[in-house]
Design a protein around this motif. Structure first.
Motif, PDB file in Angstrom:
ATOM      1  N   GLU A 278       0.825  -1.206   0.000  1.00 14.96           N
ATOM      2  CA  GLU A 278       0.000   0.000   0.000  1.00 14.96           C
ATOM      3  C   GLU A 278       0.861   1.259   0.000  1.00 14.96           C
ATOM      4  N   HIS A 279       1.907   1.273   0.826  1.00 14.11           N
ATOM      5  CA  HIS A 279       2.766   2.458   0.907  1.00 14.11           C
ATOM      6  C   HIS A 279       3.616   2.620  -0.350  1.00 14.11           C
ATOM      7  N   LEU A 280       4.073   1.525  -0.933  1.00  9.77           N
ATOM      8  CA  LEU A 280       4.813   1.618  -2.191  1.00  9.77           C
ATOM      9  C   LEU A 280       3.962   2.255  -3.278  1.00  9.77           C
ATOM     10  N   LYS A 281       2.739   1.790  -3.402  1.00 13.16           N
ATOM     11  CA  LYS A 281       1.839   2.342  -4.424  1.00 13.16           C
ATOM     12  C   LYS A 281       1.522   3.811  -4.150  1.00 13.16           C
ATOM     13  N   PHE A 282       1.339   4.140  -2.868  1.00 13.86           N
ATOM     14  CA  PHE A 282       1.047   5.533  -2.510  1.00 13.86           C
ATOM     15  C   PHE A 282       2.201   6.451  -2.881  1.00 13.86           C
ATOM     16  N   MET A 283       3.427   6.043  -2.530  1.00 10.21           N
ATOM     17  CA  MET A 283       4.596   6.870  -2.837  1.00 10.21           C
ATOM     18  C   MET A 283       4.784   7.025  -4.343  1.00 10.21           C
ATOM     19  N   ALA A 284       4.570   5.950  -5.090  1.00 13.31           N
ATOM     20  CA  ALA A 284       4.720   6.019  -6.546  1.00 13.31           C
ATOM     21  C   ALA A 284       3.712   6.986  -7.154  1.00 13.31           C
ATOM     22  N   GLU A 285       2.478   6.929  -6.671  1.00 14.60           N
ATOM     23  CA  GLU A 285       1.443   7.829  -7.190  1.00 14.60           C
ATOM     24  C   GLU A 285       1.716   9.270  -6.758  1.00 14.60           C
ATOM     25  N   LYS A 286       2.136   9.446  -5.530  1.00  8.21           N
ATOM     26  CA  LYS A 286       2.397  10.792  -4.999  1.00  8.21           C
ATOM     27  C   LYS A 286       3.461  11.518  -5.817  1.00  8.21           C
ATOM     28  N   HIS A 287       4.502  10.782  -6.235  1.00  6.32           N
ATOM     29  CA  HIS A 287       5.629  11.417  -6.927  1.00  6.32           C
ATOM     30  C   HIS A 287       5.671  11.087  -8.422  1.00  6.32           C
ATOM     31  N   ASP A 288       4.606  10.472  -8.926  1.00  5.66           N
ATOM     32  CA  ASP A 288       4.493  10.167 -10.354  1.00  5.66           C
ATOM     33  C   ASP A 288       5.684   9.340 -10.847  1.00  5.66           C
ATOM     34  N   ILE A 289       5.954   8.253 -10.143  1.00  7.62           N
ATOM     35  CA  ILE A 289       7.079   7.374 -10.463  1.00  7.62           C
ATOM     36  C   ILE A 289       6.535   6.083 -11.071  1.00  7.62           C
ATOM     37  N   PRO A 290       7.014   5.681 -12.242  1.00  3.52           N
ATOM     38  CA  PRO A 290       6.499   4.458 -12.874  1.00  3.52           C
ATOM     39  C   PRO A 290       6.896   3.216 -12.096  1.00  3.52           C
ATOM     40  N   ASP A 291       6.113   2.159 -12.261  1.00  6.63           N
ATOM     41  CA  ASP A 291       6.362   0.925 -11.523  1.00  6.63           C
ATOM     42  C   ASP A 291       7.748   0.357 -11.784  1.00  6.63           C
ATOM     43  N   ASN A 292       8.266   0.516 -13.018  1.00  2.00           N
ATOM     44  CA  ASN A 292       9.580  -0.058 -13.325  1.00  2.00           C
ATOM     45  C   ASN A 292      10.731   0.791 -12.800  1.00  2.00           C
ATOM     46  N   HIS A 293      10.415   1.818 -12.001  1.00  4.17           N
ATOM     47  CA  HIS A 293      11.437   2.585 -11.284  1.00  4.17           C
ATOM     48  C   HIS A 293      11.310   2.374  -9.782  1.00  4.17           C
ATOM     49  N   ILE A 294      10.707   1.261  -9.408  1.00  3.06           N
ATOM     50  CA  ILE A 294      10.633   0.844  -8.007  1.00  3.06           C
ATOM     51  C   ILE A 294      11.565  -0.357  -7.828  1.00  3.06           C
ATOM     52  N   ILE A 295      12.496  -0.257  -6.892  1.00  2.00           N
ATOM     53  CA  ILE A 295      13.415  -1.358  -6.579  1.00  2.00           C
ATOM     54  C   ILE A 295      13.138  -1.803  -5.146  1.00  2.00           C
ATOM     55  N   TYR A 296      12.952  -3.095  -4.951  1.00  2.00           N
ATOM     56  CA  TYR A 296      12.613  -3.610  -3.625  1.00  2.00           C
ATOM     57  C   TYR A 296      13.420  -4.876  -3.349  1.00  2.00           C
TER      58      TYR A 296
ATOM     59  N   TYR B  25       6.636 -11.071  -2.480  1.00  2.00           N
ATOM     60  CA  TYR B  25       5.199 -10.857  -2.674  1.00  2.00           C
ATOM     61  C   TYR B  25       4.885  -9.578  -3.451  1.00  2.00           C
ATOM     62  N   VAL B  26       5.828  -8.621  -3.492  1.00  2.00           N
ATOM     63  CA  VAL B  26       5.584  -7.376  -4.214  1.00  2.00           C
ATOM     64  C   VAL B  26       5.291  -7.650  -5.687  1.00  2.00           C
ATOM     65  N   TYR B  27       5.920  -8.685  -6.231  1.00  2.00           N
ATOM     66  CA  TYR B  27       5.725  -9.016  -7.644  1.00  2.00           C
ATOM     67  C   TYR B  27       4.247  -9.271  -7.961  1.00  2.00           C
ATOM     68  N   ASP B  28       3.502  -9.833  -7.021  1.00  2.00           N
ATOM     69  CA  ASP B  28       2.089 -10.135  -7.252  1.00  2.00           C
ATOM     70  C   ASP B  28       1.253  -8.872  -7.417  1.00  2.00           C
ATOM     71  N   HIS B  29       1.720  -7.762  -6.847  1.00  2.00           N
ATOM     72  CA  HIS B  29       0.946  -6.527  -6.860  1.00  2.00           C
ATOM     73  C   HIS B  29       1.543  -5.470  -7.793  1.00  2.00           C
ATOM     74  N   ILE B  30       2.872  -5.485  -7.935  1.00  2.00           N
ATOM     75  CA  ILE B  30       3.551  -4.507  -8.810  1.00  2.00           C
ATOM     76  C   ILE B  30       4.546  -5.290  -9.668  1.00  2.00           C
TER      77      ILE B  30
END
Length: 212
Positions: free
Chosen positions: A40-58, A65-70
């Motif tokens: 939930e927080h990953l998605k919120f931060m990405a939306e807040k700062h307009d960051i595409p999913d493929n610029h999230i590193i975890y 489990y993140v792969y199932d959602h993002i």
């Protein structure tokens, strides 16, 4: 970019960092979390700062489990083989990313928003409050490499570094900072920001040569 060291059990922090280049512009620390809260927080931060999913590193080991959602996010697996320009010098991906981080820090390329640097670093194991800046410095102070028989370098193992860090802490802040080095590995030291600049206006000078 967003980098995230996600913990959903124990006393380790979940720490999410938001980057503009190599400048940390936003963050979220969660002392007690769950997989659902982390996503939930990953998605919120990405939306807040307009960051595409493929610029999230975890952390792709503990937080698969993140792969199932993002699914487009990048799973960082520390034990993976090296992947960059100086990879032959190091044992695995984590060693290579930390070595790059050392160089980036020496060149004064990492920066924090002033408010973030002075914010309190929340942690269940810390009785006396310290700043994020202080935590960063203390974690940096225990980063050490050792030579392997084949000539490659590797970090001291996590248990050794955590013991030197003390107070029951883990490298919760520096690990997601090291993850930010993953996209920079193909480039020469010192050229990271130039080579990964998003917008480059190209034109020709008076001699017809292409310049940036």
């Amino acid at each position: 970019w967003i980098t995230a060291d996600l913990a959903d059990t124990g006393t380790d922090n979940t720490l999410i960092l938001v980057w503009n280049g190599l400048h940390i512009m936003d963050y979220k620390i969660i002392c007690t979390s769950t997989p659902a809260v982390n996503v939930e927080h990953l998605k919120f931060m990405a939306e807040k700062h307009d960051i595409p999913d493929n610029h999230i590193i975890y952390d792709g080991i503990r937080a698969a489990y993140v792969y199932d959602h993002i699914p487009e996010a990048i799973g960082y697996k520390s034990y993976s083989r090296t992947a960059g320009k100086y990879g032959r010098m190091y044992f695995n991906l984590k060693d290579e990313c930390y070595a790059r981080l050392v160089e980036v820090i020496k060149r004064r390329m990492i920066s924090f928003d002033d408010k973030i640097a002075n914010d309190v670093y929340a942690h269940l194991k810390l009785k006396n409050p310290i700043s994020i800046k202080t935590e960063f410095i203390e974690e940096c102070s225990v980063v050490k490499f050792k030579d392997l028989p084949g000539g490659k370098k590797t970090l001291l193992n996590k248990k050794e570094m955590n013991q030197q860090l003390g107070k029951g802490r883990s490298m919760d802040l520096l690990d997601p900072i090291a993850m930010r080095m993953r996209p920079l590995l193909p480039y020469e030291y010192g050229q990271e920001l130039i080579e990964t600049e998003v917008c480059r206006d190209e034109k020709k000078d008076t001699d017809g040569q292409r310049v940036n």
